[in-house]
Design a protein around this motif. Structure first.
Motif, PDB file in Angstrom:
ATOM      1  N   ARG A 184       1.957   7.197  -6.481  1.00 45.23           N
ATOM      2  CA  ARG A 184       0.903   8.182  -6.751  1.00 45.23           C
ATOM      3  C   ARG A 184       1.350   9.582  -6.306  1.00 45.23           C
ATOM      4  NH1 ARG A 184      -4.101   6.387  -8.073  1.00 45.23           N
ATOM      5  NH2 ARG A 184      -5.070   8.285  -7.264  1.00 45.23           N
ATOM      6  N   ARG A 185       2.123   9.625  -5.237  1.00 48.17           N
ATOM      7  CA  ARG A 185       2.606  10.916  -4.750  1.00 48.17           C
ATOM      8  C   ARG A 185       3.580  11.528  -5.753  1.00 48.17           C
ATOM      9  NH1 ARG A 185       4.927  11.553   1.307  1.00 48.17           N
ATOM     10  NH2 ARG A 185       3.496  13.190   1.857  1.00 48.17           N
ATOM     11  N   LEU A 186       4.451  10.698  -6.300  1.00 47.48           N
ATOM     12  CA  LEU A 186       5.407  11.203  -7.310  1.00 47.48           C
ATOM     13  C   LEU A 186       4.662  11.721  -8.537  1.00 47.48           C
ATOM     14  CD1 LEU A 186       8.264   8.521  -7.219  1.00 47.48           C
ATOM     15  CD2 LEU A 186       8.300  10.839  -6.286  1.00 47.48           C
ATOM     16  N   GLN A 229       0.835  -1.202   0.000  1.00 48.75           N
ATOM     17  CA  GLN A 229       0.000   0.000   0.000  1.00 48.75           C
ATOM     18  C   GLN A 229       0.872   1.255   0.000  1.00 48.75           C
ATOM     19  OE1 GLN A 229      -1.928   1.042   3.660  1.00 48.75           O
ATOM     20  NE2 GLN A 229      -3.777   1.744   2.648  1.00 48.75           N
ATOM     21  N   LYS A 230       1.902   1.248   0.843  1.00 50.62           N
ATOM     22  CA  LYS A 230       2.787   2.416   0.934  1.00 50.62           C
ATOM     23  C   LYS A 230       3.511   2.653  -0.385  1.00 50.62           C
ATOM     24  CE  LYS A 230       3.623   2.438   5.866  1.00 50.62           C
ATOM     25  NZ  LYS A 230       4.560   2.606   6.946  1.00 50.62           N
ATOM     26  N   LEU A 231       3.948   1.582  -1.040  1.00 49.48           N
ATOM     27  CA  LEU A 231       4.649   1.746  -2.317  1.00 49.48           C
ATOM     28  C   LEU A 231       3.711   2.319  -3.377  1.00 49.48           C
ATOM     29  CD1 LEU A 231       6.825  -1.503  -2.355  1.00 49.48           C
ATOM     30  CD2 LEU A 231       7.614   0.850  -2.070  1.00 49.48           C
ATOM     31  N   THR A 232       2.452   1.855  -3.380  1.00 48.70           N
ATOM     32  CA  THR A 232       1.467   2.391  -4.326  1.00 48.70           C
ATOM     33  C   THR A 232       1.239   3.880  -4.074  1.00 48.70           C
ATOM     34  OG1 THR A 232       0.348   0.255  -4.467  1.00 48.70           O
ATOM     35  CG2 THR A 232      -0.903   2.184  -5.187  1.00 48.70           C
ATOM     36  N   LEU A 233       1.107   4.236  -2.817  1.00 45.93           N
ATOM     37  CA  LEU A 233       0.862   5.647  -2.489  1.00 45.93           C
ATOM     38  C   LEU A 233       2.080   6.498  -2.831  1.00 45.93           C
ATOM     39  CD1 LEU A 233      -1.089   5.188   0.839  1.00 45.93           C
ATOM     40  CD2 LEU A 233      -1.975   6.163  -1.268  1.00 45.93           C
ATOM     41  N   ASN A 252       1.815  13.101  -8.422  1.00 51.69           N
ATOM     42  CA  ASN A 252       0.894  14.134  -7.928  1.00 51.69           C
ATOM     43  C   ASN A 252      -0.572  13.691  -8.021  1.00 51.69           C
ATOM     44  OD1 ASN A 252       0.740  16.589  -6.646  1.00 51.69           O
ATOM     45  ND2 ASN A 252       0.332  17.705  -8.526  1.00 51.69           N
ATOM     46  N   GLN A 253      -0.794  12.436  -7.675  1.00 50.76           N
ATOM     47  CA  GLN A 253      -2.161  11.902  -7.688  1.00 50.76           C
ATOM     48  C   GLN A 253      -2.684  11.790  -6.264  1.00 50.76           C
ATOM     49  OE1 GLN A 253      -1.315   8.232  -9.768  1.00 50.76           O
ATOM     50  NE2 GLN A 253      -2.254   9.007 -11.649  1.00 50.76           N
ATOM     51  N   GLY A 254      -3.973  11.562  -6.149  1.00 55.10           N
ATOM     52  CA  GLY A 254      -4.627  11.503  -4.838  1.00 55.10           C
ATOM     53  C   GLY A 254      -4.048  10.447  -3.918  1.00 55.10           C
ATOM     54  N   GLN A 255      -4.098  10.745  -2.611  1.00 56.51           N
ATOM     55  CA  GLN A 255      -3.508   9.868  -1.618  1.00 56.51           C
ATOM     56  C   GLN A 255      -4.538   9.186  -0.727  1.00 56.51           C
ATOM     57  OE1 GLN A 255       0.325   9.801  -0.975  1.00 56.51           O
ATOM     58  NE2 GLN A 255      -0.255  10.014  -3.112  1.00 56.51           N
ATOM     59  N   ALA A 256      -5.804   9.245  -1.121  1.00 57.06           N
ATOM     60  CA  ALA A 256      -6.838   8.629  -0.275  1.00 57.06           C
ATOM     61  C   ALA A 256      -6.548   7.144  -0.115  1.00 57.06           C
ATOM     62  CB  ALA A 256      -8.216   8.827  -0.909  1.00 57.06           C
ATOM     63  N   ASN A 257      -6.695   6.666   1.100  1.00 58.97           N
ATOM     64  CA  ASN A 257      -6.416   5.256   1.350  1.00 58.97           C
ATOM     65  C   ASN A 257      -7.322   4.755   2.468  1.00 58.97           C
ATOM     66  OD1 ASN A 257      -4.533   5.190   4.046  1.00 58.97           O
ATOM     67  ND2 ASN A 257      -4.153   7.034   2.838  1.00 58.97           N
ATOM     68  N   ALA A 258      -7.426   3.454   2.585  1.00 57.26           N
ATOM     69  CA  ALA A 258      -8.319   2.884   3.597  1.00 57.26           C
ATOM     70  C   ALA A 258      -7.879   1.477   3.957  1.00 57.26           C
ATOM     71  CB  ALA A 258      -9.758   2.857   3.073  1.00 57.26           C
ATOM     72  N   PHE A 259      -8.360   1.058   5.104  1.00 52.81           N
ATOM     73  CA  PHE A 259      -8.215  -0.337   5.514  1.00 52.81           C
ATOM     74  C   PHE A 259      -9.615  -0.941   5.505  1.00 52.81           C
ATOM     75  CE2 PHE A 259      -6.879  -4.085   7.554  1.00 52.81           C
ATOM     76  CZ  PHE A 259      -7.801  -4.396   8.525  1.00 52.81           C
ATOM     77  N   VAL A 260      -9.770  -2.090   4.868  1.00 53.15           N
ATOM     78  CA  VAL A 260     -11.092  -2.721   4.761  1.00 53.15           C
ATOM     79  C   VAL A 260     -11.023  -4.122   5.369  1.00 53.15           C
ATOM     80  CG1 VAL A 260     -12.914  -3.476   3.205  1.00 53.15           C
ATOM     81  CG2 VAL A 260     -11.522  -1.483   2.603  1.00 53.15           C
TER      82      VAL A 260
END
Lengths: 286, 232
Positions: free
Chosen positions: B168-170, B161-165, B172-180
């Motif tokens: 996305r940060r590089l 999850q952290k690698l995906t975010l 400049n995309q959204g950083q919304a995340n969740a635990f389901v």
């Protein structure tokens, strides 16, 4: 033409200049890694597992200071390989900062020190720094998932052993995983009772004790290894004491502050065990 | 001090300064706040009825640093599942102690039969990559399926999850995340029966949830109150 002989005043000026450069390097290092230090201090303050971190850094600095004579720069001994190591460490730091992984950022800090020491003082300097670098590794928090993976088996081991000893001593109980059911009460062995908290601190203290009181690295290593069974054994004893107190005197030793005091007492007992082990090892330390 | 190579010290200083600039001038993380709350967005899941919803205590909401959450039970008339979602507007709060491998044992649950799986909820979308296990506490047994959501991608662990975010940060995309987390009480049934119930629920729930995760607006970040409602 003969080389000019350095005069005492020029040597002093050179040393002062070097000290300034070195001080500047230390200052910029602390500033660049300031977010990591901030994160580590928060972990040391919030978690009982890593409160020893406050002592690790001053101790590491002291050991380096104590061995400062070994860090005389010998141009023939310096390792340019230290430069890519330092650069790699800083790259890891940037990645860790973006992904907000404190453990990785902290590891990059130690790796940067390895690269810097080898670049400035050679591999001899790195060898002289092995102990303080090892101490710095002990201040770094485990990732939460890894911590859980390590504590789950330890929890179970402590539960099984304490329950078996209690039953052998005549206490009727039923163990269900980490739950120990006594006739009047149920004791739950949680992560904090697994022994891992005292294990990390005990390993740190054993390493310090071994470093300052033993000469041979093999014996120092053995002493650190002995901290592992010592920490687990004293936690088994702690749980056993809790079970005995419940069964015989209906006294709940899991309530605070008694639980913390009991934990402290058994930790000191573990330290005494390690000291006794050192007393045996010193006989081979010639 | 002895002899010290000032050239090498300067090289190290330059590296540190460059890194420091990268650290202290990182691009601001984009915080996305959806236009509706989780509770509203997931009030209706096709084929499943909302049985009940419960609130976390303010202490837990604060400890988990939740921006929004949902704790509810759904039933399709045959089986019942419990759903928990912990939602964050930004990546800064990733890892805020949601991993069941950390939480469950700490609360006395024993974990066994840990596996990972893939479920396709919609053929046109990426599959759901999840982790699963059986959790036991006293006489209670539950089949638990969970994953870490990073925008429109799922991962069975926090590192992925952290690698995906980070990617996305590089960009400049959204950083919304969740635990389901979706769980089902086994109640004498085998884990296979529970898994089928959970799979059926995820196939209907995930498209609705994915739409929610794709909503975005840039507003000042709010905090969640005890009922999970976003408040300004």
């Amino acid at each position: 033409m003969a080389e000019p002989v350095p005069t005492p005043s020029s040597t002093v000026r050179r040393d002062r200049g070097n000290l300034l450069f070195f001080g500047l390097l230390v200052g910029v290092f602390v500033a660049a890694y300031f977010p990591v230090w901030q994160g580590l201090v928060m972990v040391w303050s919030d978690s009982g597992d890593y409160s020893h971190g406050f002592f690790v850094v001053p101790l590491a600095i002291y050991v380096w200071w104590r061995n400062r004579a070994a860090f005389r720069h010998d141009p023939g001994a310096s390792a340019w390989l230290g430069l890519p190591v330092a650069a790699l460490a800083l790259g890891l730091y940037l990645l860790a900062h973006l992904t907000e992984i404190l453990t990785l950022a902290s590891l990059s800090l130690v790796l940067f020190l390895v690269g810097t020491i080898s670049l400035l003082f050679g591999w001899r300097g790195v060898r002289q720094s092995l102990f303080p670098l090892f101490l710095l590794l002990l201040m770094i928090p485990f990732p939460a998932q890894l911590y859980s993976e390590l504590t789950i088996p330890l929890q179970l081991l402590v539960s099984k052993a304490a329950a078996a000893l209690a039953q052998w001593g005549g206490i009727p109980l039923v163990r269900d995983g980490n739950l120990i059911h006594l006739p009047q009460h149920t004791v739950e062995i949680i992560q904090a009772c697994s022994g891992l908290r005292s294990l990390i601190s005990l390993v740190a203290l054993s390493a310090v004790l071994g470093y300052f009181t033993l000469k041979r690295n093999t014996l120092r290593f053995v002493l650190v290894l002995l901290a592992l069974p010592a920490a687990i054994c004293v936690n088994i004893v702690r749980v056993l004491i809790i079970l005995v107190a419940f069964y015989n005197w209906q006294t709940d030793l899991t309530l605070e502050p008694i639980h913390t005091v009991l934990g402290l007492v058994v930790f000191i007992f573990a330290l005494l065990l390690v000291s006794a082990a050192r007393g045996v090892l010193v006989r081979w330390d010639r | 001090m002895g002899s010290l190579s000032r050239v090498r010290v300067v090289i190290l200083l330059l590296l540190l300064v460059a890194t420091g600039i990268g650290i202290y001038r990182e691009p601001a993380a984009t915080e996305h706040e959806p236009t509706t709350s989780l509770a509203t967005a997931l009030a209706h899941i096709p084929g499943w009825e909302l049985v009940s919803r419960s609130a976390l205590s303010p202490k837990i909401v604060a400890a988990l640093k939740l921006d929004d959450y949902l704790q509810a039970r759904y039933s399709d008339g045959h089986g019942e599942v419990a759903l928990y979602i912990g939602y964050y507007n930004s990546a800064g709060k990733v890892g805020a102690a949601h991993d069941p491998l950390v939480c469950f044992p700490g609360q006395g649950w024993q974990l066994q039969d840990r596996t990972q799986g893939i479920l396709t909820a919609q053929p046109s979308e990426r599959p759901v990559r999840y982790a699963a296990m059986i959790a036991s506490h006293d006489a209670e047994q539950q089949r638990v399926v969970y994953w870490f959501q990073a925008a429109d991608r799922t991962a069975p662990d926090t590192l992925s999850q952290k690698l995906t975010l980070w990617r996305r940060r590089l960009a400049n995309q959204g950083q919304a995340n969740a635990f389901v987390r979706v769980s089902c009480a086994m109640n004498g049934f085998g884990p296979g029966t529970c898994q089928e119930t959970i799979d059926a629920f995820i196939r209907r729930f995930y498209p609705v949830f994915l739409d929610y995760m794709r909503q975005s607006s840039t507003k000042r970040v709010a905090t969640a109150n005890a009922n999970g409602r976003i408040i300004q």
